[in-house]
Design an enzyme around this catalytic site. Sequence first.
Site, PDB file in Angstrom:
ATOM      1  N   ASP A   1      39.353  43.857  46.336  1.00  0.00           N
ATOM      2  CA  ASP A   1      40.328  44.435  47.277  1.00  0.00           C
ATOM      3  C   ASP A   1      39.951  44.274  48.746  1.00  0.00           C
ATOM      4  O   ASP A   1      40.779  44.485  49.618  1.00  0.00           O
ATOM      5  CB  ASP A   1      40.486  45.945  47.011  1.00  0.00           C
ATOM      6  CG  ASP A   1      41.146  46.214  45.672  1.00  0.00           C
ATOM      7  OD1 ASP A   1      41.754  45.278  45.141  1.00  0.00           O
ATOM      8  OD2 ASP A   1      41.048  47.336  45.164  1.00  0.00           O
TER       9      ASP A   1
ATOM     10  N   GLY B   1      45.532  46.095  44.623  1.00  0.00           N
ATOM     11  CA  GLY B   1      45.227  46.775  45.875  1.00  0.00           C
ATOM     12  C   GLY B   1      45.904  48.134  45.867  1.00  0.00           C
ATOM     13  O   GLY B   1      46.955  48.326  46.447  1.00  0.00           O
TER      14      GLY B   1
ATOM     15  N   HIS C   1      37.653  10.327  48.150  1.00  0.00           N
ATOM     16  CA  HIS C   1      38.750  10.975  48.872  1.00  0.00           C
ATOM     17  C   HIS C   1      39.348  12.195  48.206  1.00  0.00           C
ATOM     18  O   HIS C   1      40.209  12.844  48.792  1.00  0.00           O
ATOM     19  CB  HIS C   1      39.846   9.954  49.187  1.00  0.00           C
ATOM     20  CG  HIS C   1      39.493   9.118  50.365  1.00  0.00           C
ATOM     21  ND1 HIS C   1      38.578   8.085  50.292  1.00  0.00           N
ATOM     22  CD2 HIS C   1      39.865   9.196  51.665  1.00  0.00           C
ATOM     23  CE1 HIS C   1      38.430   7.549  51.487  1.00  0.00           C
ATOM     24  NE2 HIS C   1      39.193   8.201  52.340  1.00  0.00           N
TER      25      HIS C   1
ATOM     26  N   SER D   1      34.009  43.657  45.390  1.00  0.00           N
ATOM     27  CA  SER D   1      35.320  44.264  45.149  1.00  0.00           C
ATOM     28  C   SER D   1      36.385  43.277  45.580  1.00  0.00           C
ATOM     29  O   SER D   1      36.341  42.792  46.709  1.00  0.00           O
ATOM     30  CB  SER D   1      35.442  45.553  45.976  1.00  0.00           C
ATOM     31  OG  SER D   1      36.777  45.826  46.262  1.00  0.00           O
TER      32      SER D   1
ATOM     33  N   GLY E   1      34.465  48.072  39.068  1.00  0.00           N
ATOM     34  CA  GLY E   1      35.296  46.920  38.671  1.00  0.00           C
ATOM     35  C   GLY E   1      34.559  45.620  38.923  1.00  0.00           C
ATOM     36  O   GLY E   1      33.827  45.500  39.902  1.00  0.00           O
TER      37      GLY E   1
ATOM     38  N   SER F   1      34.531  17.327  57.385  1.00  0.00           N
ATOM     39  CA  SER F   1      33.095  17.107  57.616  1.00  0.00           C
ATOM     40  C   SER F   1      32.429  18.267  58.347  1.00  0.00           C
ATOM     41  O   SER F   1      31.212  18.400  58.347  1.00  0.00           O
ATOM     42  CB  SER F   1      32.879  15.834  58.440  1.00  0.00           C
ATOM     43  OG  SER F   1      33.560  14.767  57.867  1.00  0.00           O
TER      44      SER F   1
END
Length: 787
Positions: free
Chosen positions: A169, A212, A665, A167, A28, A534
Amino acid sequence: MAQTTDNKRFFENLTGAGKAIAVLTSGGDAQGMNAAVRAVVRMGIYVGAKVYFIHEGYQGMVDGGDNIKEATWESVSSMLQVGGTVIGSARCKEFRTREGRLKAAHNLVEHGITNLCVIGGDGSLTGANLFREEWSGLLAQLVDQGLIDNEAAERYSALHIVGMVGSIDNDFCGTDMTIGTDSALHRIIEVVDAIMTTAQSHQRTFVLEVMGRHCGYLALVSALACGADWVLIPEMPPEDGWEDKMCQKLSATRSRGSRLNIIIVAEGAIDRHGKPITSSFVKDLVVRNLGFDTRVTILGHVQRGGTPSAFDRILASRMGVEAVMALLETTANTPAYVVSLCGNQSVRLPLMECVQMTQEVQKAMDEKRFEEAVKLRGRSFENNLKTYKLLAHRKPESQLPRSNFNVAVLNVGAPAAGMNAAVRSAVRVGISEGHKMFAVNDGFEGFYKGQLREIKWADVGGWTGQGGSLLGTKRTLPAKYLDKIAEQIRNHNINALLVIGGFEAVECLLQLFDARARFEEFCIPMCMLPATISNNVPGTDLSIGADTALNAIVETCDRIKQSASGTKRRVFIIETMGGYCGYLASVGGLAAGADAAYIYEEPFDIRDLQSNVEHLTEKMKTSIQRGLVLRNENSNENYTTDFIYQLYSEEGRGVFDCRKNVLGHMQQGGAPSPFDRNFGTKIAAKAMQWITKKLQETYRQGRVFANTEDSACLLGMRRRALIFQPVVQLKDETDFIHRIPKEQWWLKLRPLMKILAKYKTSYDVSDSGQLEHVVRNRPKDLDASAI
């Protein structure tokens, strides 16, 4: 191999000349696979090896022909920000047969390839290991069939394999995070945040099904990151009678004034008897028992799609480079490796040990040994589950312990995404431990003005997904107002302090610690959690908020790079925040594929600027006709962003033109990333448990009295461990003028950025992955994998 000086190993003399490395993606797809492919290709070429793409996974290896192509430096350009896998992936039945593997071996020998880098899940990696074990037998068979001669069989007698786990999952044991997991969490959280607004409008209950089949990691972490009411995962099926308990919990949440419920179901969720629990079953249950307006949303393949997150790009780039190094260092006797991250450190693990452990989890689940399955998943998974249970399920007042302690929580410094998740977690864990929790508005400024109020369980509902600081935060330091703050501590009978903030928070704690001699009120346990974009706090590798800022930078860089696709030959100069700390510029540069990043920690002069311009001029002659240069805001007072922009514009005249961009910002705002929500939630829970322990230890004759160094601590992540460090002991590690730690781990990542941008550089690999073994469960202190 690598050059060694004073116990340090350098990469300079490591050569791949005469070697051929092939890279393939199998099984996958997962976001970040392309970043791994790019890193393998560029690192391979950098050390002088030939690198080949194998298109369409093992199918391409079996079919050969055009599927195996030599890669060039330019052929992996622009793939860093693309999701999925550019070289294709396919599930291949033929490779499971010996005939298929014989064809594959023939194709590899024809190209002289004896080094394989496989990016995929446990099935793909197991297949690669079997191929390696059969290699000499396969070559002998090819010689018998007259397809290759004895000389070729001799020359290519050993096949070396290194795996990277891709993966979404996160179901592979031995690795903290697999490539793609963080990006999948980003997709889930984006959806949950969007659903929450519509659910609130209509007072709805939403049942979300996430991927999952055999692993509940995505469901569990997204439940933790959005504060879901209930989560169902395969590793820990609910107790019998869960249906009624869940409905009670949902109606209790509504009766406290909440307008919505979120239930998260892993697609492989089962009950104690192994019967599947589907999202539609959960919906019908809620409608039947409670009559709530309920909707189901199945996320499906959305989770696999989209661009990779900053975390996945950095993880995949680090792993790709590490994989090439592992291949160059293997001998005929070394086992097949998996390269992975443990905490914040690269490690190499024997592939089959990881696969066996992963299979043991499934076996434990099949045999209904659920507690053991959770343990086998590793500390990270176990910690997530414990924290979720602690925060999601409120005990009735009668069952709560009574501690008679009052704990105050406040934010200090600039806002950072994830602060609110940390406050929510601290408040709820504090209440569970029996304390009375107080919220302080506007940092120490609000503290001395008496802006304290008790904060209850329900007051922090829905806080995890909110950016900024809901408590309000100020940079004010306490030194001038010590007497007033002491008075407030006395008036409200505050017995402990939890300070969540950046560099200012360290200074605040140091000032309060020094004031203990004059004010007994400050002789109480104090703990600080690092929260700043930061990432410049001493005593920790990571801070809450830095991951969200990195994602904002990377997303903007992607857009800016894309804007140049129409206008060829353009270089962008981008200024990032961070004060004097170059973390955002350096790690953002690695994740966005920058050509250079100027920072204060690595001084640069006009000659460096000149060589960067020349480097970009050369680059413009290839098919990659755009450049990206990052500059940290305080990297140099004279070489400003404007200066660098003007210099590049002048020197590049006729070859490329320049644009500049100051991100400002936007790096501080936005909803927190899944990582920051999770990190904030977990370290705050850990900090509150530490505070409880300290309160019990220092309670004497009817009052709390704590005046030792270890009662004023910073909780930080160091390499693999979460550690409480006395702030006084961090003084020597800190440059207070420039507000940065004297030693910073991420400086070791800078050579990676340079190598991947085709600069010759020195790279210290003494810290690179050492061979380790998979441990059943690491000892108690090592739970920084808890993230």
